[in-house]
Write an enzyme that holds these catalytic residues in place. Structure first.
Site, PDB file in Angstrom:
ATOM      1  N   GLY A  58       0.818  -1.210   0.000  1.00 45.23           N
ATOM      2  CA  GLY A  58       0.000   0.000   0.000  1.00 45.23           C
ATOM      3  C   GLY A  58       0.849   1.256   0.000  1.00 45.23           C
ATOM      4  O   GLY A  58       0.558   2.225  -0.703  1.00 45.23           O
TER       5      GLY A  58
ATOM      6  N   GLU B  54      -2.355  -6.954   3.489  1.00 45.63           N
ATOM      7  CA  GLU B  54      -1.225  -6.988   4.417  1.00 45.63           C
ATOM      8  C   GLU B  54      -1.614  -6.539   5.829  1.00 45.63           C
ATOM      9  O   GLU B  54      -0.824  -6.675   6.748  1.00 45.63           O
ATOM     10  CB  GLU B  54      -0.049  -6.157   3.876  1.00 45.63           C
ATOM     11  CG  GLU B  54       0.602  -6.830   2.677  1.00 45.63           C
ATOM     12  CD  GLU B  54       1.833  -6.089   2.156  1.00 45.63           C
ATOM     13  OE1 GLU B  54       2.703  -6.752   1.596  1.00 45.63           O
ATOM     14  OE2 GLU B  54       1.916  -4.866   2.296  1.00 45.63           O
TER      15      GLU B  54
ATOM     16  N   THR C 231       2.064  -4.384 -23.255  1.00 50.64           N
ATOM     17  CA  THR C 231       2.955  -3.296 -22.869  1.00 50.64           C
ATOM     18  C   THR C 231       4.133  -3.264 -23.841  1.00 50.64           C
ATOM     19  O   THR C 231       4.143  -4.010 -24.822  1.00 50.64           O
ATOM     20  CB  THR C 231       3.408  -3.432 -21.395  1.00 50.64           C
ATOM     21  OG1 THR C 231       4.158  -2.270 -21.047  1.00 50.64           O
ATOM     22  CG2 THR C 231       4.253  -4.686 -21.161  1.00 50.64           C
TER      23      THR C 231
ATOM     24  N   THR D 141      10.973  -6.065  -9.070  1.00 50.33           N
ATOM     25  CA  THR D 141      10.381  -5.933  -7.731  1.00 50.33           C
ATOM     26  C   THR D 141       9.556  -4.650  -7.661  1.00 50.33           C
ATOM     27  O   THR D 141      10.056  -3.579  -8.002  1.00 50.33           O
ATOM     28  CB  THR D 141      11.469  -5.865  -6.634  1.00 50.33           C
ATOM     29  OG1 THR D 141      12.551  -6.683  -7.020  1.00 50.33           O
ATOM     30  CG2 THR D 141      10.931  -6.303  -5.298  1.00 50.33           C
TER      31      THR D 141
ATOM     32  N   ASP E 128       3.131  -2.892  -7.793  1.00 47.58           N
ATOM     33  CA  ASP E 128       2.753  -1.723  -6.995  1.00 47.58           C
ATOM     34  C   ASP E 128       2.817  -0.440  -7.819  1.00 47.58           C
ATOM     35  O   ASP E 128       1.987   0.452  -7.661  1.00 47.58           O
ATOM     36  CB  ASP E 128       3.654  -1.600  -5.762  1.00 47.58           C
ATOM     37  CG  ASP E 128       3.421  -2.746  -4.780  1.00 47.58           C
ATOM     38  OD1 ASP E 128       2.339  -3.359  -4.834  1.00 47.58           O
ATOM     39  OD2 ASP E 128       4.323  -3.021  -3.963  1.00 47.58           O
TER      40      ASP E 128
ATOM     41  N   GLY F 199      15.409  -1.710  -7.283  1.00 41.71           N
ATOM     42  CA  GLY F 199      14.696  -1.378  -6.066  1.00 41.71           C
ATOM     43  C   GLY F 199      13.194  -1.300  -6.281  1.00 41.71           C
ATOM     44  O   GLY F 199      12.690  -1.588  -7.369  1.00 41.71           O
TER      45      GLY F 199
HETATM   46  N1  LIG Z   1       9.579  -7.335 -17.777  1.00 41.81           N
HETATM   47  C1  LIG Z   1       8.633  -6.380 -17.864  1.00 41.81           C
HETATM   48  N2  LIG Z   1       8.613  -5.545 -18.929  1.00 41.81           N
HETATM   49  C2  LIG Z   1       7.685  -4.583 -19.039  1.00 41.81           C
HETATM   50  N3  LIG Z   1       6.718  -4.389 -18.128  1.00 41.81           N
HETATM   51  C3  LIG Z   1       6.673  -5.186 -17.052  1.00 41.81           C
HETATM   52  C4  LIG Z   1       7.627  -6.225 -16.855  1.00 41.81           C
HETATM   53  N4  LIG Z   1       7.340  -6.843 -15.701  1.00 41.81           N
HETATM   54  C5  LIG Z   1       6.252  -6.214 -15.199  1.00 41.81           C
HETATM   55  N5  LIG Z   1       5.834  -5.228 -16.012  1.00 41.81           N
HETATM   56  C6  LIG Z   1       4.695  -4.322 -15.800  1.00 41.81           C
HETATM   57  O1  LIG Z   1       4.324  -4.365 -14.457  1.00 41.81           O
HETATM   58  C7  LIG Z   1       2.992  -4.857 -14.302  1.00 41.81           C
HETATM   59  C8  LIG Z   1       2.927  -5.729 -13.084  1.00 41.81           C
HETATM   60  O2  LIG Z   1       3.830  -6.789 -13.221  1.00 41.81           O
HETATM   61  P1  LIG Z   1       3.524  -8.256 -12.689  1.00 41.81           P
HETATM   62  O3  LIG Z   1       2.377  -8.825 -13.416  1.00 41.81           O
HETATM   63  O4  LIG Z   1       4.801  -8.988 -12.733  1.00 41.81           O
HETATM   64  O5  LIG Z   1       3.025  -7.938 -11.215  1.00 41.81           O
HETATM   65  P2  LIG Z   1       3.530  -8.530  -9.843  1.00 41.81           P
HETATM   66  O6  LIG Z   1       3.777  -9.978 -10.001  1.00 41.81           O
HETATM   67  O7  LIG Z   1       2.567  -8.096  -8.822  1.00 41.81           O
HETATM   68  O8  LIG Z   1       4.888  -7.748  -9.704  1.00 41.81           O
HETATM   69  P3  LIG Z   1       5.921  -7.796  -8.514  1.00 41.81           P
HETATM   70  O9  LIG Z   1       5.475  -8.878  -7.560  1.00 41.81           O
HETATM   71  O10 LIG Z   1       7.204  -8.078  -9.218  1.00 41.81           O
HETATM   72  O11 LIG Z   1       5.855  -6.435  -7.958  1.00 41.81           O
HETATM   73  C9  LIG Z   1       2.683  -5.580 -15.595  1.00 41.81           C
HETATM   74  O12 LIG Z   1       1.298  -5.575 -15.854  1.00 41.81           O
HETATM   75  C10 LIG Z   1       3.478  -4.755 -16.594  1.00 41.81           C
HETATM   76  O13 LIG Z   1       2.749  -3.590 -16.941  1.00 41.81           O
END
Ligand SMILES: Nc1ncnc2c1ncn2[C@@H]1O[C@H](COP(=O)(O)OP(=O)(O)OP(=O)(O)O)[C@@H](O)[C@H]1O
Ligand SMILES: *[C@@H]1O[C@H](CO)[C@@H](O)[C@H](O)[C@H]1NC(C)=O
Ligand SMILES: *[C@@H]1O[C@H](CO)[C@@H](O)[C@H](O)[C@H]1NC(C)=O
Length: 316
Positions: free
Chosen positions: A49, A148, A250, A259, A263, A300
């Site tokens: 959050g 959380e 995207t 990471t 969010d 980060g």
């Molecule tokens: N390798 C990547 N290249 C471009 N965009 C990405 C990539 N990874 C993540 N994103 C962007 O970030 C958004 C969220 O990523 P993801 O679906 O991996 O969420 P998440 O698993 O909750 O992420 P995390 O746990 O790593 O914070 C995706 O919808 C996309 O827009």
């Protein structure tokens, strides 16, 4: 703590865990009783959050965080980080009754980690504290919640928002198998990743087709709309059980650290919901993809989140 003036309106409010983290990088994880030398130490100011709030604020949303920290070193620094990022701390309470919650993370050279989370003061965020934040929650444009904090508190906050026609974005993270059915009904936008969707529906998610199927399943449970994020593929947006879910792709970038991408995406989405209420959800998702794509190109979590000035004008 000074009481906020009635006239102040925060467009984006998050009722969430305050979870500063201590990250240690070492060649390997220590064994029981062992002391080893690492090479990097970093303090982060997470909780999903908080990260989402910081991203929304960096894009220009007037944002407030409802949370609890202790009157200690981590609590003080945690509050300081919000001030630095322009997030209102009018509802970030410092309590004497518990220490600030925290996560301790050790990462080894192959990226494996060992994590201990202590909930601390987050356990004290309940109905009474939410009631204190009622004026902010009820007049916001958007409320964001995750899992959380105590799920009952999250659900209470979502219900408060719904009663006041405040748009809700719910991120069911970390996902729990037996999520109360009212969470779906209280979510205008239910925003999850593939593994969360899988856990909640019991259906496997490894393709866009799978994501579309679980999206429709989640809509049937009562969500207003559903977004399943798909990492480098973008996200799948589901708006109605009568309309085919749509992959919102995207751009291809060189990811150095994903990471916090989720969010960054949700924080950006909250900004668009608050500032462009008539924009199509697919367009908001397209733009949020592009914001998150910037975040994965830097290391980060909050350190990788872009500011408005770093983003192309077309996103505003
Ligand atoms: N390798 C990547 N290249 C471009 N965009 C990405 C990539 N990874 C993540 N994103 C962007 O970030 C958004 C969220 O990523 P993801 O679906 O991996 O969420 P998440 O698993 O909750 O992420 P995390 O746990 O790593 O914070 C995706 O919808 C996309 O827009
Ligand atoms: C990192 O930790 C994992 C799990 O304990 C282990 O399998 C892996 O070999 C470790 N890597 C190194 C470089 O020690
Ligand atoms: C989804 O998010 C959770 C954190 O809530 C994370 O542990 C998990 O790895 C993510 N799954 C995917 C597929 O990125």
């Amino acid at each position: 703590m000074s009481r906020p003036k009635r006239s102040i309106i925060w467009v984006c409010v998050s009722c969430s865990a305050a979870l500063p983290s201590v990250l240690l990088q070492a060649p390997r994880l220590p064994k029981a009783g062992e002391t080893i030398h690492g090479y990097k130490f970093f303090i982060g100011f997470g909780g999903k959050g908080a990260n989402q709030c910081v991203q929304a604020a960096r894009m220009g949303a007037k944002t407030a965080m409802v949370c609890q920290v202790g009157k200690d070193f981590f609590g003080d620094n945690y509050i300081q980080n919000f001030k630095k990022n322009g997030v209102s701390i009018a509802f970030a309470k410092q309590t004497e009754k518990a220490a600030t919650g925290a996560a301790s993370i050790i990462v080894n050279d192959t990226g494996e980690n060992a994590i201990v989370i202590v909930a601390g003061a987050n356990m004290l965020l309940g109905q009474q504290e939410l009631q204190h934040a009622q004026s902010a929650i009820s007049r916001a444009k958007v409320l964001i919640c995750q899992l959380e904090i105590n799920p009952d508190a999250s659900l209470h906050a979502l219900r408060m928002a719904k009663e006041n026609h405040v748009k809700t974005i719910f991120n069911p993270a970390p996902a729990i198998v037996d999520l109360h059915s009212d969470f779906y009904k209280a979510s205008d936008i239910f925003c999850c990743n593939e593994s969360e969707a899988e856990l909640l529906t019991g259906m496997p998610v490894s393709s866009v087709e799978d994501a579309s199927r679980v999206g429709l399943d989640l809509l049937q449970k009562g969500c207003g709309s559903v977004i399943v994020s798909m990492g480098p593929q973008g996200c799948v947006v589901c708006q109605s059980i009568n309309v085919a879910p749509k992959l919102v792709p995207t751009i291809t970038v060189t990811a150095v650290d994903t990471t916090g991408a989720g969010d960054s995406f949700i924080g950006a989405l909250a900004f668009y919901v608050a500032h462009y209420p008539t924009m199509q959800l697919e367009e908001m998702a397209r733009r949020a993809n592009l914001v998150a794509a910037v975040s994965v190109q830097n290391v980060g979590t909050q350190t990788s989140f872009p500011f408005r000035k770093d983003l192309p004008a077309e996103l505003f």
